[in-house]
Design an enzyme around this catalytic site. Structure first.
Site, PDB file in Angstrom:
ATOM      1  N   CYS A  40      55.397 102.873 -74.094  1.00 43.43           N
ATOM      2  CA  CYS A  40      56.484 101.999 -73.340  1.00 43.43           C
ATOM      3  C   CYS A  40      56.523 100.994 -73.868  1.00 43.43           C
ATOM      4  CB  CYS A  40      55.426 102.175 -72.461  1.00 43.43           C
ATOM      5  SG  CYS A  40      55.269 103.862 -71.114  1.00 43.43           S
ATOM      6  N   HIS A  46      57.491 108.959 -68.930  1.00 42.91           N
ATOM      7  CA  HIS A  46      55.897 107.511 -68.338  1.00 42.91           C
ATOM      8  C   HIS A  46      56.789 106.739 -66.772  1.00 42.91           C
ATOM      9  CE1 HIS A  46      53.439 107.874 -72.094  1.00 42.91           C
ATOM     10  NE2 HIS A  46      53.654 108.651 -71.175  1.00 42.91           N
ATOM     11  N   GLU A  74      56.804 103.894 -66.594  1.00 38.45           N
ATOM     12  CA  GLU A  74      57.632 102.573 -67.488  1.00 38.45           C
ATOM     13  C   GLU A  74      58.607 103.044 -67.828  1.00 38.45           C
ATOM     14  OE1 GLU A  74      54.346 104.047 -67.593  1.00 38.45           O
ATOM     15  OE2 GLU A  74      53.134 102.106 -68.939  1.00 38.45           O
TER      16      GLU A  74
END
Length: 171
Positions: free
Chosen positions: A92, A59, A61
């Site tokens: 995350c 992801h 993040e």
């Protein structure tokens, strides 16, 4: 000699996160972008790369957190702010908490799976040793628009048989 310009405007940094989201969309990735700011300067930029890397943890993040830790030479990001176009998921949010990010600023909420106040609020859980300040809705309309456009195009490709991806998520 003049000091370098330090920017503290949330809209400015969210626009940079949106630029990262556009990069994701161009790679046929869910268009989420993130930047991490330290002392008014971007030290990490990332976009979703789940499909590209065949890694469910890739992801925006997570990638940005890794870059920021490398940039600072420390896993603690307690003087850093994370700008992300969509509310962080539980994975995350857990990483954000472990890195002790000072502030999380996101564009649009995720009411089904967000972990910064959408469905859960892991970033401010009273039983954890760190809490991040949360600011939501920064350039929210722009962040929603890029996601809706991406998924609309994915549905259209699927309807015409041109969709080559499997398991695309819906907004």
């Amino acid at each position: 000699m003049d000091e370098p310009l330090i920017i503290t405007n949330d809209d400015h940094f969210m626009r940079e996160a949106l630029r990262q989201a556009v990069k994701a969309a161009k790679q046929d990735e869910v268009p989420i972008g993130a930047v991490i700011v330290h002392d008014g300067r971007v030290i990490a930029r990332a976009w979703n790369q789940v499909e590209t890397l065949k890694d469910a943890t890739a992801h925006a993040e997570m990638i940005a957190l890794t870059q920021a830790q490398s940039s600072l030479g420390d896993w603690r990001l307690n003087e850093c702010d994370l700008y992300v176009t969509k509310e962080p998921c539980p994975m995350c949010a857990g990483a954000i908490m472990h890195c002790r990010v000072r502030r999380v600023i996101f564009g649009c909420p995720d009411t089904k799976g967000g972990a910064a106040g959408g469905f859960w609020n892991l970033l401010q859980a009273p039983n954890l040793n760190h809490r991040s300040e949360i600011t939501s809705g920064v350039l929210g309309d722009d962040c929603v628009m890029i996601l809706k456009s991406f998924f609309k195009e994915a549905r259209e490709r699927k309807a015409t048989g041109a969709d080559h991806k499997k398991g695309s998520a819906e907004l």
